[in-house]
Write a protein that holds these residues in place. Sequence first.
Motif, PDB file in Angstrom:
ATOM      1  N   SER A 243       1.874   3.442 -12.816  1.00 26.75           N
ATOM      2  CA  SER A 243       0.949   3.896 -13.870  1.00 26.75           C
ATOM      3  C   SER A 243       0.841   5.422 -13.909  1.00 26.75           C
ATOM      4  O   SER A 243       0.853   6.025 -14.976  1.00 26.75           O
ATOM      5  CB  SER A 243      -0.435   3.283 -13.674  1.00 26.75           C
ATOM      6  N   THR A 244       0.758   6.051 -12.740  1.00 22.55           N
ATOM      7  CA  THR A 244       0.667   7.517 -12.668  1.00 22.55           C
ATOM      8  C   THR A 244       1.047   7.997 -11.274  1.00 22.55           C
ATOM      9  O   THR A 244       0.839   7.282 -10.285  1.00 22.55           O
ATOM     10  CB  THR A 244      -0.753   8.021 -12.998  1.00 22.55           C
ATOM     11  N   GLN A 245       1.593   9.201 -11.210  1.00 18.84           N
ATOM     12  CA  GLN A 245       1.868   9.833  -9.917  1.00 18.84           C
ATOM     13  C   GLN A 245       0.919  11.010  -9.688  1.00 18.84           C
ATOM     14  O   GLN A 245       1.125  11.808  -8.775  1.00 18.84           O
ATOM     15  CB  GLN A 245       3.327  10.274  -9.850  1.00 18.84           C
ATOM     16  N   ASN A 246      -0.126  11.097 -10.504  1.00 16.98           N
ATOM     17  CA  ASN A 246      -1.155  12.129 -10.311  1.00 16.98           C
ATOM     18  C   ASN A 246      -2.283  11.634  -9.417  1.00 16.98           C
ATOM     19  O   ASN A 246      -3.239  12.356  -9.173  1.00 16.98           O
ATOM     20  CB  ASN A 246      -1.740  12.562 -11.663  1.00 16.98           C
ATOM     21  N   ASN A 247      -2.188  10.398  -8.972  1.00 14.05           N
ATOM     22  CA  ASN A 247      -3.200   9.790  -8.113  1.00 14.05           C
ATOM     23  C   ASN A 247      -2.562   9.512  -6.752  1.00 14.05           C
ATOM     24  O   ASN A 247      -1.544   8.820  -6.672  1.00 14.05           O
ATOM     25  CB  ASN A 247      -3.693   8.492  -8.765  1.00 14.05           C
ATOM     26  N   PRO A 248      -3.142  10.042  -5.653  1.00 16.44           N
ATOM     27  CA  PRO A 248      -2.545   9.863  -4.323  1.00 16.44           C
ATOM     28  C   PRO A 248      -2.323   8.399  -3.943  1.00 16.44           C
ATOM     29  O   PRO A 248      -1.383   8.074  -3.221  1.00 16.44           O
ATOM     30  CB  PRO A 248      -3.572  10.508  -3.383  1.00 16.44           C
ATOM     31  N   PHE A 249      -3.188   7.510  -4.423  1.00 18.61           N
ATOM     32  CA  PHE A 249      -3.065   6.083  -4.121  1.00 18.61           C
ATOM     33  C   PHE A 249      -1.705   5.555  -4.585  1.00 18.61           C
ATOM     34  O   PHE A 249      -1.006   4.856  -3.848  1.00 18.61           O
ATOM     35  CB  PHE A 249      -4.196   5.305  -4.804  1.00 18.61           C
ATOM     36  N   PHE A 250      -1.329   5.903  -5.818  1.00 15.89           N
ATOM     37  CA  PHE A 250      -0.084   5.377  -6.379  1.00 15.89           C
ATOM     38  C   PHE A 250       1.145   6.096  -5.834  1.00 15.89           C
ATOM     39  O   PHE A 250       2.242   5.532  -5.811  1.00 15.89           O
ATOM     40  CB  PHE A 250      -0.134   5.431  -7.907  1.00 15.89           C
ATOM     41  N   VAL A 251       0.966   7.329  -5.377  1.00 18.59           N
ATOM     42  CA  VAL A 251       2.051   8.032  -4.679  1.00 18.59           C
ATOM     43  C   VAL A 251       2.375   7.287  -3.383  1.00 18.59           C
ATOM     44  O   VAL A 251       3.539   7.043  -3.060  1.00 18.59           O
ATOM     45  CB  VAL A 251       1.671   9.502  -4.378  1.00 18.59           C
ATOM     46  N   THR A 252       1.325   6.899  -2.664  1.00 15.67           N
ATOM     47  CA  THR A 252       1.499   6.162  -1.402  1.00 15.67           C
ATOM     48  C   THR A 252       2.108   4.788  -1.659  1.00 15.67           C
ATOM     49  O   THR A 252       2.951   4.317  -0.899  1.00 15.67           O
ATOM     50  CB  THR A 252       0.149   6.016  -0.672  1.00 15.67           C
ATOM     51  N   LEU A 253       1.678   4.141  -2.744  1.00 12.38           N
ATOM     52  CA  LEU A 253       2.236   2.835  -3.119  1.00 12.38           C
ATOM     53  C   LEU A 253       3.744   2.960  -3.349  1.00 12.38           C
ATOM     54  O   LEU A 253       4.536   2.154  -2.851  1.00 12.38           O
ATOM     55  CB  LEU A 253       1.526   2.313  -4.371  1.00 12.38           C
ATOM     56  N   LYS A 254       4.144   4.003  -4.074  1.00 15.36           N
ATOM     57  CA  LYS A 254       5.560   4.248  -4.352  1.00 15.36           C
ATOM     58  C   LYS A 254       6.334   4.480  -3.049  1.00 15.36           C
ATOM     59  O   LYS A 254       7.428   3.933  -2.859  1.00 15.36           O
ATOM     60  CB  LYS A 254       5.715   5.475  -5.267  1.00 15.36           C
ATOM     61  N   GLU A 255       5.758   5.259  -2.146  1.00 18.93           N
ATOM     62  CA  GLU A 255       6.423   5.556  -0.877  1.00 18.93           C
ATOM     63  C   GLU A 255       6.609   4.285  -0.040  1.00 18.93           C
ATOM     64  O   GLU A 255       7.641   4.113   0.623  1.00 18.93           O
ATOM     65  CB  GLU A 255       5.622   6.600  -0.104  1.00 18.93           C
ATOM     66  N   GLY A 256       5.609   3.405  -0.071  1.00 18.06           N
ATOM     67  CA  GLY A 256       5.718   2.128   0.642  1.00 18.06           C
ATOM     68  C   GLY A 256       6.845   1.283   0.080  1.00 18.06           C
ATOM     69  O   GLY A 256       7.605   0.645   0.830  1.00 18.06           O
ATOM     70  N   ALA A 257       6.959   1.288  -1.252  1.00 13.29           N
ATOM     71  CA  ALA A 257       8.026   0.535  -1.921  1.00 13.29           C
ATOM     72  C   ALA A 257       9.401   1.112  -1.570  1.00 13.29           C
ATOM     73  O   ALA A 257      10.348   0.371  -1.279  1.00 13.29           O
ATOM     74  CB  ALA A 257       7.816   0.565  -3.434  1.00 13.29           C
ATOM     75  N   GLU A 258       9.498   2.444  -1.583  1.00 13.26           N
ATOM     76  CA  GLU A 258      10.777   3.103  -1.277  1.00 13.26           C
ATOM     77  C   GLU A 258      11.219   2.817   0.159  1.00 13.26           C
ATOM     78  O   GLU A 258      12.403   2.566   0.418  1.00 13.26           O
ATOM     79  CB  GLU A 258      10.652   4.615  -1.499  1.00 13.26           C
ATOM     80  N   GLY A 259      10.264   2.831   1.076  1.00 17.18           N
ATOM     81  CA  GLY A 259      10.572   2.562   2.482  1.00 17.18           C
ATOM     82  C   GLY A 259      11.094   1.149   2.688  1.00 17.18           C
ATOM     83  O   GLY A 259      12.086   0.930   3.402  1.00 17.18           O
ATOM     84  N   LYS A 260      10.448   0.178   2.052  1.00 21.75           N
ATOM     85  CA  LYS A 260      10.871  -1.226   2.184  1.00 21.75           C
ATOM     86  C   LYS A 260      12.229  -1.451   1.526  1.00 21.75           C
ATOM     87  O   LYS A 260      13.073  -2.182   2.061  1.00 21.75           O
ATOM     88  CB  LYS A 260       9.815  -2.140   1.569  1.00 21.75           C
ATOM     89  N   ALA A 261      12.457  -0.822   0.349  1.00 24.98           N
ATOM     90  CA  ALA A 261      13.745  -0.958  -0.324  1.00 24.98           C
ATOM     91  C   ALA A 261      14.882  -0.426   0.551  1.00 24.98           C
ATOM     92  O   ALA A 261      15.965  -1.032   0.623  1.00 24.98           O
ATOM     93  CB  ALA A 261      13.720  -0.225  -1.668  1.00 24.98           C
TER      94      ALA A 261
END
Length: 290
Positions: A31-49
């Motif tokens: 939804s947005t990368q201006n919110n730290p919550f969703f930045v962390t969500l993305k990083e978690g996804a990238e790590g698992k991938a």
Amino acid sequence: MKKMAKLFGIAALVLAASTVANAAKIGLVISTQNNPFFVTLKEGAEGKAKDLGDELIVLDSQNDPSKELANVEDLLVKGIDVLLINPTDSDAVVSAVRAANRQKVPVVTLDRAANKGKVVSHVASDNVFGGEMAGNYIIEKLGGKGKVVELEGIPGTTAARDRGQGFNKSAKGKLDIVAKQPADFDRTKGLTVMENILQAQPEIDAVFAHNDEMALGATKAIEATGRNIMVVGFDATDDAVAAVKAGNLAATVAQKPAEIGAKGVEIADKIAKKEEVPANVPVALELITK
């Protein structure tokens, strides 16, 4: 010896090719990368991938439903196996979900649900329970009663609806909600909205904000007045946890965004491999206090 080495080399190439062939191609629309919550969500996804050897393509919707739809259409053209989407809005995302449905691409929603369209699995915290946790904490700290403000998230999102529902359930008959207003999960809006509420309401004992960004904005507004008002947020972002430790924020309900992202990719990987997955994947919550 050379022949054997050559055979080993060929076997390694075959194994590598097989691994690549089995790798899932996953699209993730945030939804947005201006919110730290969703930045962390993305990083978690990238790590698992990376752990699973899957290809992950991440696109940012910048909180714009039309950009969100364009992102999904772009990923569908790229031939993704599974779509992970963190909706900007639970109603607006329906067009994007249906676009994927038409292309027979399985959809998994993260954190926020889609109100219509076919979704294979939804990965999120129990936001209703989290809202109740926040409400119960405020009730306990205020001795069973008090005047509170509720800063709401983006109207139409399941996160705002569910967190508000849980909070109001616990507050009913105990807390007097003197003001309730959206600040769109945004820190600057949280500051502005809280400033206006402070001017209008002479008595406020506590504030519950649907996320930490609004909570942190509210604390700034409160600090400027010198009034003693407890603020509770939701998400346990790094800034919020630091504010709790410093005594500027009373508490925050801890979601685990990295785990939501990682679980999403895990589910997508299973879907790509034609494995059965649950319709709802809960991620645990906890209350962070000083």
